[in-house]
Structure formats: structure tokens, C-alpha cells
Write a protein that holds these residues in place. Structure first.
Motif, short mmCIF file in Angstrom:
data_model
loop_
_atom_site.label_atom_id
_atom_site.label_comp_id
_atom_site.label_asym_id
_atom_site.label_seq_id
_atom_site.Cartn_x
_atom_site.Cartn_y
_atom_site.Cartn_z
N UNK A 150 -43.65 15.53 -58.24
CA UNK A 150 -45.10 15.56 -58.00
C UNK A 150 -45.76 14.29 -58.49
N UNK A 151 -46.93 13.98 -57.93
CA UNK A 151 -47.67 12.75 -58.31
C UNK A 151 -48.84 13.13 -59.19
N UNK A 152 -48.94 12.45 -60.34
CA UNK A 152 -49.99 12.77 -61.32
C UNK A 152 -51.32 12.19 -60.86
N UNK A 153 -52.32 13.08 -60.73
CA UNK A 153 -53.67 12.64 -60.39
C UNK A 153 -54.55 12.76 -61.63
N UNK A 154 -55.85 12.75 -61.42
CA UNK A 154 -56.77 12.79 -62.58
C UNK A 154 -56.66 14.10 -63.35
N UNK A 155 -56.50 15.22 -62.63
CA UNK A 155 -56.52 16.50 -63.34
C UNK A 155 -55.28 17.35 -63.13
N UNK A 156 -54.44 17.00 -62.14
CA UNK A 156 -53.26 17.84 -61.89
C UNK A 156 -52.14 16.99 -61.28
N UNK A 157 -51.01 17.63 -61.07
CA UNK A 157 -49.86 16.93 -60.48
C UNK A 157 -49.66 17.50 -59.08
N UNK A 158 -49.90 16.67 -58.05
CA UNK A 158 -49.84 17.13 -56.66
C UNK A 158 -48.39 17.20 -56.20
N UNK A 159 -47.94 18.40 -55.81
CA UNK A 159 -46.55 18.58 -55.39
C UNK A 159 -46.27 17.79 -54.11
N UNK A 160 -45.18 17.00 -54.14
CA UNK A 160 -44.78 16.22 -52.97
C UNK A 160 -43.55 16.83 -52.32
N UNK A 161 -42.58 17.25 -53.14
CA UNK A 161 -41.37 17.88 -52.58
C UNK A 161 -40.77 18.80 -53.63
N UNK A 162 -40.10 19.86 -53.14
CA UNK A 162 -39.37 20.73 -54.06
C UNK A 162 -38.10 21.22 -53.36
N UNK A 163 -37.17 21.74 -54.17
CA UNK A 163 -35.84 22.09 -53.66
C UNK A 163 -35.85 23.33 -52.77
N UNK A 164 -37.00 24.01 -52.66
CA UNK A 164 -37.05 25.16 -51.75
C UNK A 164 -37.39 24.73 -50.32
N UNK A 165 -37.42 23.40 -50.09
CA UNK A 165 -37.64 22.90 -48.73
C UNK A 165 -39.04 22.39 -48.46
N UNK A 166 -39.95 22.54 -49.46
CA UNK A 166 -41.31 22.04 -49.24
C UNK A 166 -41.34 20.51 -49.29
N UNK A 167 -41.99 19.90 -48.32
CA UNK A 167 -42.24 18.45 -48.32
C UNK A 167 -43.66 18.24 -47.81
N UNK A 168 -44.48 17.50 -48.53
CA UNK A 168 -45.87 17.33 -48.09
C UNK A 168 -45.92 16.45 -46.83
#
Length: 334
Positions: A150-168
Motif C-alpha cells: 500500500x502507498x502511504x498518504x496523509x492519513x492512511x495507506x491506500x491499498x494497491x495490491x494484495x495476495x487475494x488478487x486485488x489490484x487497484x
């Protein structure tokens, strides 16, 4: 003038009496290399009081327990604070510029009686249009937890990819999280790098009880690139054939060169230069020519089907690193 970007951890935890080391990463432009680097602490009044800078000694109450080291050639400077006291907790800035309001990153320091040490931030450098391999250590050796990037933003970490198959959406076709090794470590492969990919990221594993301590990674994408922008889209007709070229560094040494089919964050290998061909592709795909001196090889896919449409990667393995590049096949009905 100070320019471009500065990255660093947003949270630090230290042990009472112990020490912390904080790295600030900046774009190594000539202006940034020679400009003043500073470390200051926010007061309730909103003023940030300099504790130490590259052009001044440490504030008296910190003397002997704080140090600042600059490595301009790497684009990093490091602040170490030792003999931590509970009064050291608070909000700090690490920054560049003649005042303490210029280019900076704010971070919170927590001082606890017994804190575990975080892993040092990894710095990964990539080139525009190129690819990077990030090694993510993990405490999870069971392999049953979700791996994430995930990419760190000002207040949270935006998920980019995970091993369950999610890709932004913005990373379709250009990111892959590998299966875990026996140590629990895994790799994140990213290609077709863009300038806006630069930033602070976290990778790690996430179980039902929340995240294990994630690894912080700073990715810097150099805009002066030796890698040309190559065609990414190839089209063919059902029943026909198409050919595309894969590129690698002619001076590099690779254990294996391959083509894989990217789908939903995984990329099974279709063929490699050691003779492997995936059963369902036998007789349809082959490396038709290879020119090691120019660092290219051509791949032909025959008897095209509608379901061949989608993303593919050209890859070359060199130790832990994977050199990868994406391409997309468009298939038209005859």
C-alpha cells in the motif's frame, strides 16, 4: 531553490533510554544536495524549534545525544537520537531549506518503556518505464495471511495490491506479489514505472488480528531514464498469429528469461528460454529468435483465440531481482 520531493517514515517508536535512527529521502538535485538539512520539534505554539541542522550545532539539551549525517550522493540524511527521555515524545519535522517551514515531512515519535525496534526503511531506486523488485520480510512463516502493498498518504495507506488478487485500477498489468518463501518473505514486482510511483509504501502480511509490523519502503523513480518507452499494445486476429519482442540488459547475466500471463495479480509462466512450455500452450507459442548482444528475443503466438487477449509480461531473473515489462494483446474477430 529547494525542489521536488521528500519522503520519510511518519511514525517512530523508541525505548526509554534507547535510541532511534530516522532516514529522510530527498531527490538528489544539485540544489537539494547543498541546501541546509534540519531536524526540529513542534512546540504547542506551532513553531518548530531546530534541534540540529547541517549548518548548526545541537540545541543545548540535546547536545551529545543527537547527530545528523547527510549523504548527498544517495539523496538521504539520517538523524540519530540517543538516551531517549519521555519528554522527547512529540511531533518532529525532517526537512530541507533555510527555514523550518520549507520542504519537510512531519512524524510522531512515541517513547515507551519497552518498545520493539522497527526494521529500517528500505530505499528502492527505479528508472522511468523500468521495473523494480522489492523484498518484503515477514514474520509469518505459515503463509496463511494476506500479503499486501500500500502507498502511504496523509492519513492512511491506500491499498494497491494484495495476495487475494486485488489490484487497484492504476496498477492493472504492472504489479505482482509473489508467493511466500519458506522464511515468510515475499517479493513485490512493479514495472512500467511512472514518475508518480515515487513515494513511501508499506508491505507486509495481514492476519485476522491485524497487521504484523510492516516494512517501510521508499521508492524513488529517476526521471532521467536510459529505458526507452516501448510499444505496449499488440493486436492480432482470431486464428492468426502475432509476434512481439522482449528486451533485457545485454550486459546483464540472467538465470532465466520467460514470458508469463498476467491475470488478477498472478503471472504463471507460459514459456522460458530453457525449453519449458506450459502444457495448454504447446505448439502455439515459441521463442522464434534471440539476439543476446542487443538484449532482445522475439516470441510468436499462433492460432490466436479470443481468450488470449490480456496482459503478458516479459521477464528475466537475476538473483532475487526480476527485470519485467508488460504488454497487452488485443485480439479481433476475423
Amino acid at each position: 531553490p529547494v525542489s521536488s520531493s521528500l519522503y520519510g517514515s511518519r511514525f517512530l517508536t523508541g525505548r526509554l533510554g534507547g535510541s532511534i535512527t530516522h532516514r529522510c529521502f530527498y531527490t538528489p538535485t544539485p540544489a537539494n544536495k547543498h541546501e541546509r538539512k534540519y531536524w526540529c520539534k513542534m512546540a504547542a505554539s506551532g513553531v518548530c524549534y531546530t534541534i540540529i541542522s547541517s549548518s548548526s550545532h545541537a540545541l543545548s539539551e540535546y547536545r551529545g545525544r543527537v547527530a545528523l549525517g547527510d549523504a548527498p550522493q544517495d539523496g538521504t540524511f539520517t538523524v540519530t537520537m540517543a538516551g531517549l527521555r519521555s519528554s522527547d515524545a512529540g511531533t518532529y519535522r525532517c526537512g530541507i531549506g533555510s527555514t523550518n517551514d520549507g520542504l519537510y515531512v512531519s512524524l510522531n515519535l512515541t517513547v515507551l518503556p519497552d518498545a520493539t525496534m522497527a526494521r529500517p526503511t528500505q530505499l528502492i531506486r527505479g528508472e522511468l518505464h523500468g521495473s523494480v523488485t522489492v523484498l518484503c520480510p515477514s514474520g509469518d512463516t505459515q503463509g496463511d495471511k494476506k500479503r499486501f502493498w500500500c502507498k502511504v498518504g496523509r492519513s492512511s495507506c491506500a491499498l494497491i495490491a494484495s495476495s487475494d488478487g486485488y489490484v487497484d485500477r492504476r496498477h492493472q498489468g504492472r504489479i505482482l506479489i509473489t508467493p511466500q518463501e519458506s522464511s515468510g518473505a515475499f517479493r513485490v514486482l512493479i514495472n512500467a514505472l511512472k514518475k508518480e510511483d515515487s513515494g513511501l509504501y508499506l508491505c507486509g502480511t495481514q492476519g485476522l488480528r491485524g497487521q504484523d509490523s510492516p516494512q517501510e519502503v521508499v521508492l524513488q523513480v529517476a526521471t532521467a531514464s536510459t529505458i526507452p518507452r516501448r510499444p505496449k499494445f499488440f493486436s492480432g486476429t482470431v486464428g492468426g498469429s502475432l509476434s512481439f519482442q522482449c528486451h533485457h540488459d545485454p550486459k546483464g547475466t540472467y538465470e532465466k528469461k520467460y514470458v508469463c500471463r498476467w491475470e488478477g495479480g498472478s503471472c504463471p509462466v507460459l514459456l522460458d528460454d530453457e525449453g519449458f512450455v506450459l502444457e495448454s500452450y504447446k505448439g502455439r507459442i515459441q521463442i522464434s529468435s534471440s539476439d543476446p548482444e542487443r538484449g532482445t528475443y522475439a516470441v510468436v503466438l499462433r492460432q490466436l483465440r479470443e481468450e488470449d487477449a490480456g496482459w503478458y509480461w516479459c521477464g528475466a531473473s537475476s538473483g532475487h531481482a526480476e527485470l519485467t515489462a508488460p504488454l497487452k494483446l488485443l485480439i479481433h474477430k476475423g
